[in-house]
Design a protein around this motif. Structure first.
Motif, PDB file in Angstrom:
ATOM      1  N   TYR A 107      -1.691  -8.803   8.660  1.00 56.33           N
ATOM      2  CA  TYR A 107      -1.518  -7.692   9.796  1.00 56.33           C
ATOM      3  C   TYR A 107      -1.680  -8.375  10.992  1.00 56.33           C
ATOM      4  CZ  TYR A 107      -2.724  -4.118   6.485  1.00 56.33           C
ATOM      5  OH  TYR A 107      -2.708  -3.006   5.380  1.00 56.33           O
ATOM      6  N   ARG A 152      -5.393   1.127   8.829  1.00 58.19           N
ATOM      7  CA  ARG A 152      -4.784   0.641   7.473  1.00 58.19           C
ATOM      8  C   ARG A 152      -5.833  -0.178   6.697  1.00 58.19           C
ATOM      9  NH1 ARG A 152       0.560   1.617   5.726  1.00 58.19           N
ATOM     10  NH2 ARG A 152       1.078   0.098   4.118  1.00 58.19           N
ATOM     11  N   LYS A 162       0.016 -14.107  -1.173  1.00 59.66           N
ATOM     12  CA  LYS A 162      -0.704 -13.049  -2.296  1.00 59.66           C
ATOM     13  C   LYS A 162       0.472 -12.713  -3.364  1.00 59.66           C
ATOM     14  CE  LYS A 162      -0.678  -8.748  -1.761  1.00 59.66           C
ATOM     15  NZ  LYS A 162      -1.391  -7.189  -1.445  1.00 59.66           N
ATOM     16  N   ARG A 180     -11.034   1.494  -0.077  1.00 60.19           N
ATOM     17  CA  ARG A 180     -10.363   1.805  -1.175  1.00 60.19           C
ATOM     18  C   ARG A 180     -10.910   0.630  -2.226  1.00 60.19           C
ATOM     19  NH1 ARG A 180      -6.480   0.544  -4.623  1.00 60.19           N
ATOM     20  NH2 ARG A 180      -6.008  -1.199  -3.213  1.00 60.19           N
ATOM     21  N   ILE A 182       0.739  -1.171   0.094  1.00 64.02           N
ATOM     22  CA  ILE A 182       0.082   0.130  -0.074  1.00 64.02           C
ATOM     23  C   ILE A 182       0.809   1.090   0.041  1.00 64.02           C
ATOM     24  CG2 ILE A 182      -1.781   1.310   1.365  1.00 64.02           C
ATOM     25  CD1 ILE A 182      -3.073  -1.192   2.293  1.00 64.02           C
ATOM     26  N   LYS A 226     -12.993   0.418  -5.551  1.00 64.17           N
ATOM     27  CA  LYS A 226     -12.299   0.050  -6.791  1.00 64.17           C
ATOM     28  C   LYS A 226     -12.819  -1.127  -7.633  1.00 64.17           C
ATOM     29  CE  LYS A 226      -8.035  -1.794  -8.291  1.00 64.17           C
ATOM     30  NZ  LYS A 226      -6.445  -2.086  -7.821  1.00 64.17           N
ATOM     31  N   TYR A 227     -13.402  -2.153  -6.626  1.00 62.30           N
ATOM     32  CA  TYR A 227     -13.917  -3.443  -7.277  1.00 62.30           C
ATOM     33  C   TYR A 227     -15.375  -3.393  -7.300  1.00 62.30           C
ATOM     34  CZ  TYR A 227      -9.176  -5.063  -7.234  1.00 62.30           C
ATOM     35  OH  TYR A 227      -7.815  -5.280  -7.552  1.00 62.30           O
ATOM     36  N   TYR A 247       9.776   2.828  17.074  1.00 58.80           N
ATOM     37  CA  TYR A 247       9.903   1.445  16.608  1.00 58.80           C
ATOM     38  C   TYR A 247      10.917   0.887  17.599  1.00 58.80           C
ATOM     39  CZ  TYR A 247       6.583   1.736  12.863  1.00 58.80           C
ATOM     40  OH  TYR A 247       5.427   1.913  12.044  1.00 58.80           O
ATOM     41  N   ASP A 272      -7.927   0.414   3.497  1.00 62.36           N
ATOM     42  CA  ASP A 272      -7.678  -0.418   2.310  1.00 62.36           C
ATOM     43  C   ASP A 272      -9.014  -0.985   1.797  1.00 62.36           C
ATOM     44  OD1 ASP A 272      -5.943  -1.729   0.322  1.00 62.36           O
ATOM     45  OD2 ASP A 272      -6.300  -3.455   1.541  1.00 62.36           O
ATOM     46  N   ASP A 298       1.908  -9.575  11.974  1.00 66.95           N
ATOM     47  CA  ASP A 298       2.617  -8.460  12.236  1.00 66.95           C
ATOM     48  C   ASP A 298       2.193  -8.114  13.680  1.00 66.95           C
ATOM     49  OD1 ASP A 298       4.167  -6.304  11.769  1.00 66.95           O
ATOM     50  OD2 ASP A 298       3.113  -5.562  10.070  1.00 66.95           O
TER      51      ASP A 298
HETATM   52  P1  NDP Z   1      -1.530  -6.004   1.858  1.00 68.52           P
HETATM   53  O1  NDP Z   1      -0.067  -6.452   1.543  1.00 68.52           O
HETATM   54  O2  NDP Z   1      -2.391  -6.530   2.629  1.00 68.52           O
HETATM   55  O3  NDP Z   1      -2.140  -5.181   0.491  1.00 68.52           O
HETATM   56  C1  NDP Z   1      -3.633  -4.909   0.566  1.00 68.52           C
HETATM   57  C2  NDP Z   1      -3.853  -4.610  -1.024  1.00 68.52           C
HETATM   58  O4  NDP Z   1      -3.794  -6.343  -1.789  1.00 68.52           O
HETATM   59  C3  NDP Z   1      -5.048  -4.533  -1.319  1.00 68.52           C
HETATM   60  O5  NDP Z   1      -5.340  -3.084  -1.614  1.00 68.52           O
HETATM   61  C4  NDP Z   1      -5.422  -5.132  -2.616  1.00 68.52           C
HETATM   62  O6  NDP Z   1      -4.674  -4.353  -3.596  1.00 68.52           O
HETATM   63  C5  NDP Z   1      -4.544  -6.524  -2.565  1.00 68.52           C
HETATM   64  N1  NDP Z   1      -5.498  -7.554  -2.057  1.00 68.52           N
HETATM   65  C6  NDP Z   1      -6.414  -7.330  -0.869  1.00 68.52           C
HETATM   66  N2  NDP Z   1      -7.016  -8.562  -0.789  1.00 68.52           N
HETATM   67  C7  NDP Z   1      -6.454  -9.425  -1.628  1.00 68.52           C
HETATM   68  C8  NDP Z   1      -6.618 -10.847  -2.133  1.00 68.52           C
HETATM   69  N3  NDP Z   1      -7.475 -11.427  -1.203  1.00 68.52           N
HETATM   70  N4  NDP Z   1      -5.971 -11.121  -2.988  1.00 68.52           N
HETATM   71  C9  NDP Z   1      -5.073 -10.495  -3.670  1.00 68.52           C
HETATM   72  N5  NDP Z   1      -4.790  -9.051  -3.279  1.00 68.52           N
HETATM   73  C10 NDP Z   1      -5.587  -8.925  -2.484  1.00 68.52           C
HETATM   74  O7  NDP Z   1      -1.377  -4.567   2.500  1.00 68.52           O
HETATM   75  P2  NDP Z   1       0.204  -3.343   3.239  1.00 68.52           P
HETATM   76  O8  NDP Z   1       0.599  -3.077   1.925  1.00 68.52           O
HETATM   77  O9  NDP Z   1      -0.740  -2.598   4.017  1.00 68.52           O
HETATM   78  O10 NDP Z   1       0.776  -4.546   4.027  1.00 68.52           O
HETATM   79  C11 NDP Z   1       1.875  -5.032   3.470  1.00 68.52           C
HETATM   80  C12 NDP Z   1       2.808  -5.699   4.913  1.00 68.52           C
HETATM   81  O11 NDP Z   1       3.506  -4.790   5.473  1.00 68.52           O
HETATM   82  C13 NDP Z   1       1.740  -6.437   5.759  1.00 68.52           C
HETATM   83  O12 NDP Z   1       2.280  -7.657   6.235  1.00 68.52           O
HETATM   84  C14 NDP Z   1       1.883  -5.212   6.974  1.00 68.52           C
HETATM   85  O13 NDP Z   1       1.675  -6.048   8.236  1.00 68.52           O
HETATM   86  C15 NDP Z   1       3.072  -4.756   6.682  1.00 68.52           C
HETATM   87  N6  NDP Z   1       3.188  -3.267   7.362  1.00 68.52           N
HETATM   88  C16 NDP Z   1       3.985  -2.879   8.189  1.00 68.52           C
HETATM   89  C17 NDP Z   1       4.009  -1.728   8.841  1.00 68.52           C
HETATM   90  C18 NDP Z   1       4.729  -1.383   9.914  1.00 68.52           C
HETATM   91  O14 NDP Z   1       5.033  -0.168  10.021  1.00 68.52           O
HETATM   92  N7  NDP Z   1       5.535  -2.030  10.490  1.00 68.52           N
HETATM   93  C19 NDP Z   1       3.203  -0.560   7.989  1.00 68.52           C
HETATM   94  C20 NDP Z   1       2.245  -1.071   7.090  1.00 68.52           C
HETATM   95  C21 NDP Z   1       2.383  -2.396   6.810  1.00 68.52           C
HETATM   96  P3  NDP Z   1      -5.039  -4.486  -5.347  1.00 68.52           P
HETATM   97  O15 NDP Z   1      -5.502  -3.054  -5.368  1.00 68.52           O
HETATM   98  O16 NDP Z   1      -3.754  -4.781  -5.921  1.00 68.52           O
HETATM   99  O17 NDP Z   1      -6.103  -5.492  -5.699  1.00 68.52           O
END
Ligand code: NDP
Length: 438
Positions: free
Chosen positions: A371, A406, A321, A413, A258, A417-418, A281, A410, A374
């Motif tokens: 999440y 988040r 994913k 959004r 994201i 989108k869908y 952190y 998400d 995490d």
């Molecule tokens: P995700 O990796 O979960 O991405 C979400 C996106 O994935 C959605 O917007 C959608 O995008 C797509 N998606 C949602 N559901 C599905 C599905 N069932 N199948 C396929 N695609 C799907 O979220 P993040 O980018 O927020 O997080 C990534 C990692 O980073 C997580 O593990 C999180 O815990 C970690 N993180 C850590 C932080 C920290 O500060 N330590 C901060 C933020 C995140 P699309 O439009 O492409 O469909």
């Protein structure tokens, strides 16, 4: 974010960071003692401020050297790790398609930057003794001012750049609200030249490369003060190092998260990466310098297990994913052909695109089980600090708020989108983070 919460964050986030770091420096990490002192008249804000170390020439030089070195590693050293590390994907990689239909290229070399930086750290601090490994702890507050200066400078620059010379004008977002624009950013992928990408640089370096060095410096300080390093400090160092290394090992995957795919670059990312991340952190390690907790072996093992299971869920969910999207579903998840929901959306240029939402593996357990993993890992870092104070638990409280917010952001959004396809997905996987609960 509402306007009120934006103004609140802009005003108070720097103060929150200061409060935590000052509480450790002056009140042995008690969060209530400074407030009580002020409330009972034992100290005034001016007294506390007067005892706070100011910015120093040494800290400014260290910080300037640090950031310049990271810029150099990022911009001038093409990745060579992918040539000799099997399974690692680095070098030039493509990001996701932006709303305006642009596909950016990135030089993925974070793992290399992390390795070089850490090798140099060990050589200089331990073999050559050019500086003490406690150098970061010893300059912690003076460095905070430098990090703030960079955080505000880069956010302000990004805002001006968005108005005057954006990298991709079609991907800019102007909301009409100055504070919102400043905080959440105007430009989607601001760049200088062809390769210097603000989001990738500031998200990963200088903050995340520094994370493990900061922890090492805290461990060195424990050694200096007490003659040994506690098992809790080792746990925090190891668990957080796994998280950091995972981030760099999977930096190419990170291009599809994201932060890179959907967030614009403003104060939220710019200041957050420079100040919030390295200072908040790492609170567990800082706390353990003041309170050297030695855990019983069963407790230490239980926390290690929680951290590792959390990490496994986090990594496997993200991996499932990524694998699914990369192979367009031609893969096995938990030994079976994955089930998916076909969906479509229209980008800003009017073109129709097709996509798939995975409903197998961890993505069938909950919609954001990554999440959940995490959060389990985050809880483990905090538990390592024992139950003496609230301060080291800030991380799990913050991560719970961040990831829940988040997740909602998400999903909002994705729903836009869908449309109907998203409704079909939420019907198939009804829970967000914890099956049966939320
Ligand atoms: P995700 O990796 O979960 O991405 C979400 C996106 O994935 C959605 O917007 C959608 O995008 C797509 N998606 C949602 N559901 C599905 C599905 N069932 N199948 C396929 N695609 C799907 O979220 P993040 O980018 O927020 O997080 C990534 C990692 O980073 C997580 O593990 C999180 O815990 C970690 N993180 C850590 C932080 C920290 O500060 N330590 C901060 C933020 C995140 P699309 O439009 O492409 O469909």
């Amino acid at each position: 974010f509402s306007l009120a919460s934006i103004i609140f964050l802009l005003l108070f986030a720097p103060f929150i960071v200061y409060y935590f770091i000052m509480a450790c420096d002056q009140y042995s990490c008690s969060l209530t003692a400074p407030a009580l002192d002020i409330a009972t008249g034992h100290a005034s804000l001016a007294d506390i401020w007067a005892k706070t170390p100011p910015v120093t020439a040494k800290a400014a030089q260290l910080y300037a050297l640090w950031v310049s070195f990271q810029v150099l590693l990022y911009s001038w050293l093409p990745d060579f790790c992918h040539r000799f590390l099997p399974g690692y994907v680095g070098g030039v990689q493509e990001g996701a398609i932006t709303p305006a239909g642009v596909v950016n290229k990135y030089e993925v070399n974070g793992l290399q930057a992390w390795l070089i930086t850490h090798i140099l750290w060990f050589v200089n601090a331990y073999l050559l003794s050019w500086f003490s490994p406690t150098i970061i702890f010893d300059n912690w507050i003076p460095l905070l001012w430098c990090a703030n200066i960079l955080g505000y400078a880069v956010s302000t620059f990004a805002m001006i750049k968005g108005y005057l010379f954006p990298t991709s004008a079609e991907d800019c977002k102007f909301t009409g609200n100055f504070f919102y624009n400043y905080m959440m950013g105007i430009e989607f992928n601001p760049r200088i030249g062809k390769w210097f990408d603000f989001k990738l640089f500031f998200n990963g370096r200088p903050g995340i490369v520094a994370w493990t060095l900061i922890n090492l410096s805290f461990a060195a300080k424990q050694q200096e003060l007490y003659g040994h390093v506690t098992n809790s400090m080792i746990l925090v160092n190891v668990l957080q190092a796994i998280y950091v290394l995972d981030f760099f090992w999977n930096e190419t995957w990170y291009l599809k998260t994201i932060d890179i795919c959907h967030d614009h670059f403003g104060w939220y990312l710019g200041w957050g990466d420079c100040v919030w991340l390295p200072y908040l952190y790492t609170l567990q390690g800082l706390y353990l310098v003041y309170h050297p907790v030695q855990l019983s072996t069963p407790n230490a093992l239980g926390i290690l297990l929680l951290g590792l299971v959390g990490y496994y869920i986090f990594r496997m969910t993200n991996h499932q994913k990524d694998l699914f999207r990369r192979t367009d579903g031609r893969c096995l998840i938990w030994g079976k052909k994955p089930k998916a929901i076909e969906c479509s959306y229209t980008s800003a240029d009017g073109l129709k695109h097709h996509s798939k939402l995975l409903v197998s593996g961890f993505w069938g357990v909950a919609r954001h089980f990554n999440y959940t993993g995490d959060l389990m890992g985050s809880l483990a870092y905090c538990l390592a600090c024992g139950g003496g104070h609230l301060l080291p638990y800030f991380y799990i409280i913050y991560m719970t708020i961040l990831l829940t917010h988040r997740c909602l952001r998400d999903e909002h959004r994705c729903a836009n989108k869908y449309g109907r396809d998203w409704e079909r997905y939420t019907a198939a996987v009804p829970y967000r983070l914890l099956p049966g609960i939320f």
